[in-house]
Design a protein around this motif. Structure first.
Motif, PDB file in Angstrom:
ATOM      1  N   ASP A 233       0.862  -1.064   0.090  1.00 29.44           N
ATOM      2  CA  ASP A 233      -0.040  -0.122   0.159  1.00 29.44           C
ATOM      3  C   ASP A 233       0.792   1.196  -0.151  1.00 29.44           C
ATOM      4  OD1 ASP A 233      -2.334   1.444  -0.098  1.00 29.44           O
ATOM      5  OD2 ASP A 233      -2.511   1.549   2.091  1.00 29.44           O
ATOM      6  N   SER A 234       1.947   1.337  -0.998  1.00 26.23           N
ATOM      7  CA  SER A 234       2.608   2.557  -1.183  1.00 26.23           C
ATOM      8  C   SER A 234       3.357   3.035   0.071  1.00 26.23           C
ATOM      9  CB  SER A 234       1.814   3.821  -1.859  1.00 26.23           C
ATOM     10  OG  SER A 234       0.861   3.211  -2.997  1.00 26.23           O
ATOM     11  N   PRO A 235       3.934   2.219   0.647  1.00 32.35           N
ATOM     12  CA  PRO A 235       4.914   2.590   1.744  1.00 32.35           C
ATOM     13  C   PRO A 235       6.080   3.244   1.254  1.00 32.35           C
ATOM     14  CG  PRO A 235       5.486   0.589   1.411  1.00 32.35           C
ATOM     15  CD  PRO A 235       4.328   0.786   0.476  1.00 32.35           C
TER      16      PRO A 235
ATOM     17  N   ALA B 164       4.976  13.712   7.106  1.00 38.83           N
ATOM     18  CA  ALA B 164       6.616  14.273   7.362  1.00 38.83           C
ATOM     19  C   ALA B 164       7.156  15.309   6.410  1.00 38.83           C
ATOM     20  CB  ALA B 164       7.682  13.069   7.433  1.00 38.83           C
ATOM     21  N   VAL B 165       6.809  15.116   4.936  1.00 35.56           N
ATOM     22  CA  VAL B 165       6.908  15.997   3.704  1.00 35.56           C
ATOM     23  C   VAL B 165       6.579  17.211   4.190  1.00 35.56           C
ATOM     24  CG1 VAL B 165       6.357  16.693   1.609  1.00 35.56           C
ATOM     25  CG2 VAL B 165       7.221  14.334   2.199  1.00 35.56           C
ATOM     26  N   PHE B 166       5.293  17.514   4.581  1.00 36.88           N
ATOM     27  CA  PHE B 166       4.685  18.991   5.138  1.00 36.88           C
ATOM     28  C   PHE B 166       5.227  19.356   6.132  1.00 36.88           C
ATOM     29  CE2 PHE B 166       1.748  17.442   2.123  1.00 36.88           C
ATOM     30  CZ  PHE B 166       1.307  18.673   1.386  1.00 36.88           C
ATOM     31  N   LEU B 167       5.983  18.435   7.314  1.00 38.35           N
ATOM     32  CA  LEU B 167       6.284  19.064   8.374  1.00 38.35           C
ATOM     33  C   LEU B 167       8.119  19.433   8.052  1.00 38.35           C
ATOM     34  CD1 LEU B 167       5.284  16.572  11.107  1.00 38.35           C
ATOM     35  CD2 LEU B 167       4.415  19.151  10.784  1.00 38.35           C
ATOM     36  N   ASP B 168       8.313  19.390   6.831  1.00 37.72           N
ATOM     37  CA  ASP B 168       9.590  19.810   6.317  1.00 37.72           C
ATOM     38  C   ASP B 168      10.655  18.692   6.955  1.00 37.72           C
ATOM     39  OD1 ASP B 168      11.083  21.311   4.579  1.00 37.72           O
ATOM     40  OD2 ASP B 168      11.400  22.634   5.791  1.00 37.72           O
ATOM     41  N   ARG B 169      10.296  17.621   7.372  1.00 36.52           N
ATOM     42  CA  ARG B 169      11.483  16.598   8.232  1.00 36.52           C
ATOM     43  C   ARG B 169      12.146  16.016   7.039  1.00 36.52           C
ATOM     44  NH1 ARG B 169       7.453  15.297  13.263  1.00 36.52           N
ATOM     45  NH2 ARG B 169       7.946  17.236  14.198  1.00 36.52           N
ATOM     46  N   VAL B 170      11.620  15.879   6.005  1.00 33.21           N
ATOM     47  CA  VAL B 170      12.423  14.650   4.715  1.00 33.21           C
ATOM     48  C   VAL B 170      12.306  15.397   3.702  1.00 33.21           C
ATOM     49  CG1 VAL B 170      11.342  12.591   6.148  1.00 33.21           C
ATOM     50  CG2 VAL B 170      10.041  13.719   4.422  1.00 33.21           C
ATOM     51  N   ASN B 171      13.348  14.907   2.817  1.00 33.21           N
ATOM     52  CA  ASN B 171      13.271  15.203   1.458  1.00 33.21           C
ATOM     53  C   ASN B 171      12.760  13.952   0.745  1.00 33.21           C
ATOM     54  OD1 ASN B 171      14.584  17.664   1.302  1.00 33.21           O
ATOM     55  ND2 ASN B 171      16.474  16.608   2.001  1.00 33.21           N
ATOM     56  N   ILE B 172      11.993  14.313  -0.540  1.00 34.92           N
ATOM     57  CA  ILE B 172      11.493  13.458  -1.370  1.00 34.92           C
ATOM     58  C   ILE B 172      12.557  12.823  -2.178  1.00 34.92           C
ATOM     59  CG2 ILE B 172       9.925  12.675  -3.051  1.00 34.92           C
ATOM     60  CD1 ILE B 172       8.013  14.711  -1.911  1.00 34.92           C
ATOM     61  N   VAL B 173      12.927  11.609  -2.442  1.00 33.48           N
ATOM     62  CA  VAL B 173      14.069  11.065  -3.167  1.00 33.48           C
ATOM     63  C   VAL B 173      13.221  10.413  -4.748  1.00 33.48           C
ATOM     64  CG1 VAL B 173      16.021   9.500  -3.393  1.00 33.48           C
ATOM     65  CG2 VAL B 173      15.626  10.657  -1.251  1.00 33.48           C
ATOM     66  N   SER B 174      12.317   9.884  -4.205  1.00 33.20           N
ATOM     67  CA  SER B 174      11.657   9.119  -5.508  1.00 33.20           C
ATOM     68  C   SER B 174       9.929   8.971  -5.213  1.00 33.20           C
ATOM     69  CB  SER B 174      12.219   7.956  -5.672  1.00 33.20           C
ATOM     70  OG  SER B 174      11.757   6.985  -6.860  1.00 33.20           O
ATOM     71  N   GLU B 175       9.436   8.776  -6.120  1.00 33.60           N
ATOM     72  CA  GLU B 175       7.989   8.821  -6.091  1.00 33.60           C
ATOM     73  C   GLU B 175       7.238   7.706  -6.775  1.00 33.60           C
ATOM     74  OE1 GLU B 175       7.321  12.632  -8.146  1.00 33.60           O
ATOM     75  OE2 GLU B 175       7.262  13.662  -6.134  1.00 33.60           O
ATOM     76  N   TYR B 176       6.172   7.410  -6.303  1.00 37.70           N
ATOM     77  CA  TYR B 176       5.074   6.429  -6.920  1.00 37.70           C
ATOM     78  C   TYR B 176       4.542   7.276  -8.266  1.00 37.70           C
ATOM     79  CZ  TYR B 176       5.704   3.041  -3.030  1.00 37.70           C
ATOM     80  OH  TYR B 176       6.342   2.146  -2.194  1.00 37.70           O
TER      81      TYR B 176
ATOM     82  N   SER C 253      -6.527  21.826  -2.779  1.00 38.56           N
ATOM     83  CA  SER C 253      -5.556  22.776  -2.825  1.00 38.56           C
ATOM     84  C   SER C 253      -4.401  22.171  -3.560  1.00 38.56           C
ATOM     85  CB  SER C 253      -5.083  23.545  -1.502  1.00 38.56           C
ATOM     86  OG  SER C 253      -4.772  22.431  -0.663  1.00 38.56           O
ATOM     87  N   PHE C 254      -4.191  20.653  -3.564  1.00 40.39           N
ATOM     88  CA  PHE C 254      -2.750  20.288  -3.985  1.00 40.39           C
ATOM     89  C   PHE C 254      -3.171  18.870  -4.549  1.00 40.39           C
ATOM     90  CE2 PHE C 254      -1.222  17.216  -1.326  1.00 40.39           C
ATOM     91  CZ  PHE C 254      -2.086  17.493  -0.154  1.00 40.39           C
ATOM     92  N   THR C 255      -2.000  18.646  -5.618  1.00 38.61           N
ATOM     93  CA  THR C 255      -2.012  17.279  -6.079  1.00 38.61           C
ATOM     94  C   THR C 255      -0.652  16.948  -5.603  1.00 38.61           C
ATOM     95  OG1 THR C 255      -3.761  17.583  -7.829  1.00 38.61           O
ATOM     96  CG2 THR C 255      -2.048  15.730  -7.801  1.00 38.61           C
ATOM     97  N   MET C 256      -0.417  15.469  -5.310  1.00 41.25           N
ATOM     98  CA  MET C 256       1.064  15.163  -5.096  1.00 41.25           C
ATOM     99  C   MET C 256       1.041  13.579  -5.411  1.00 41.25           C
ATOM    100  SD  MET C 256       2.011  15.271  -0.885  1.00 41.25           S
ATOM    101  CE  MET C 256       3.976  14.611  -1.436  1.00 41.25           C
ATOM    102  N   ARG C 257       2.381  13.340  -5.980  1.00 43.20           N
ATOM    103  CA  ARG C 257       2.613  12.007  -6.028  1.00 43.20           C
ATOM    104  C   ARG C 257       3.135  11.431  -4.667  1.00 43.20           C
ATOM    105  NH1 ARG C 257       5.778  10.374 -11.439  1.00 43.20           N
ATOM    106  NH2 ARG C 257       3.938  10.753 -13.070  1.00 43.20           N
ATOM    107  N   LEU C 258       2.629  10.272  -4.550  1.00 43.84           N
ATOM    108  CA  LEU C 258       3.009   9.648  -3.164  1.00 43.84           C
ATOM    109  C   LEU C 258       4.678   9.595  -3.131  1.00 43.84           C
ATOM    110  CD1 LEU C 258       0.328   7.095  -2.253  1.00 43.84           C
ATOM    111  CD2 LEU C 258       0.919   9.352  -1.277  1.00 43.84           C
ATOM    112  N   PRO C 259       5.496   9.663  -1.898  1.00 46.11           N
ATOM    113  CA  PRO C 259       6.736   9.337  -1.991  1.00 46.11           C
ATOM    114  C   PRO C 259       6.894   8.099  -1.967  1.00 46.11           C
ATOM    115  CG  PRO C 259       6.247  10.644  -0.207  1.00 46.11           C
ATOM    116  CD  PRO C 259       4.836  10.292  -0.905  1.00 46.11           C
ATOM    117  N   SER C 260       8.091   7.488  -2.812  1.00 50.56           N
ATOM    118  CA  SER C 260       8.374   6.017  -2.542  1.00 50.56           C
ATOM    119  C   SER C 260       9.855   5.839  -1.724  1.00 50.56           C
ATOM    120  CB  SER C 260       8.535   5.257  -3.947  1.00 50.56           C
ATOM    121  OG  SER C 260       9.573   5.868  -4.815  1.00 50.56           O
TER     122      SER C 260
END
Ligand SMILES: [Zn+2]
Length: 187
Positions: free
Chosen positions: A7-9, A36-48, A56-63
């Motif tokens: 389930d897209s972890p 965690a992305v919205f709390l600015d604690r992580v960088n997204i490295v790759s996405e599903y 208000s927004f659309t985002m790809r789930l981070p993989s």
């Protein structure tokens, strides 16, 4: 287990882009990853491919995500059932047969009845047959000696072993981060 994984972890990397752990893999649910992305604690490295939408927004789930703050790894691995099996590569230390964890048991090299303790140095993985055959005998009396002397493994050693036994579910985007440093690591 597979349903939770599928389930897209997000695979969680430390700030140095190495996985926090190989076994079990550090995985966050997509909900925790997005938070965690919205709390600015992580960088997204790759996405599903999969996206989530709000008004208000659309985002790809981070993989794959990487922590912004480096977490020092604990220096000594925990003395757990699983880590003993991982150290011994899921193989009986007497006959050498690899077994599923459900078929593996612990053997006290020096039996507890002879004063043997439950420590890294005295516990090895053993198949049921070997465990029964050895019983409460000393290795020399049973003529059964562990193939490798039992000792406390390093985290590095467990990670090396973990790479040889990948989990059932690996998203393609994780593979680089799980394996790319295996050849570059100075040993
Ligand atoms: Zn065996």
């Amino acid at each position: 287990m597979v349903s939770a994984y599928s389930d897209s972890p997000a695979l969680v990397l430390n700030a140095d882009f190495r996985p926090l752990s190989y076994f079990p893999l550090s995985l966050w649910s997509w909900q925790d990853a997005v938070k965690a992305v919205f709390l600015d604690r992580v960088n997204i490295v790759s996405e599903y491919e999969r996206e989530i939408h709000s008004p208000s927004f659309t985002m790809r789930l981070p993989s794959v995500i990487a922590l912004k703050t480096y977490i020092p790894l604990t220096r000594r691995p925990a003395f757990t059932r699983f880590n003993v099996f991982l150290r011994d590569r899921f193989a009986c230390q007497y006959c050498g047969t690899a077994q599923p964890t459900s078929e593996l048991t612990f053997d006290h090299v020096i039996p507890r009845s002879r004063g043997g303790r439950t420590t890294w140095e005295n516990v090895v993985a053993a198949c049921t047959d070997c465990n029964l055959r050895k019983g409460s005998q000393l290795p020399k009396d049973a003529g059964m000696h562990p193939r490798r002397a039992a000792n406390e493994p390093s985290n590095h050693q467990l990670q090396q072993n973990g790479r040889a036994f990948p989990p059932n579910f690996l998203h393609d985007s994780w593979r680089d981060y799980l394996y790319w440093d295996s050849e570059l690591d100075p040993v």
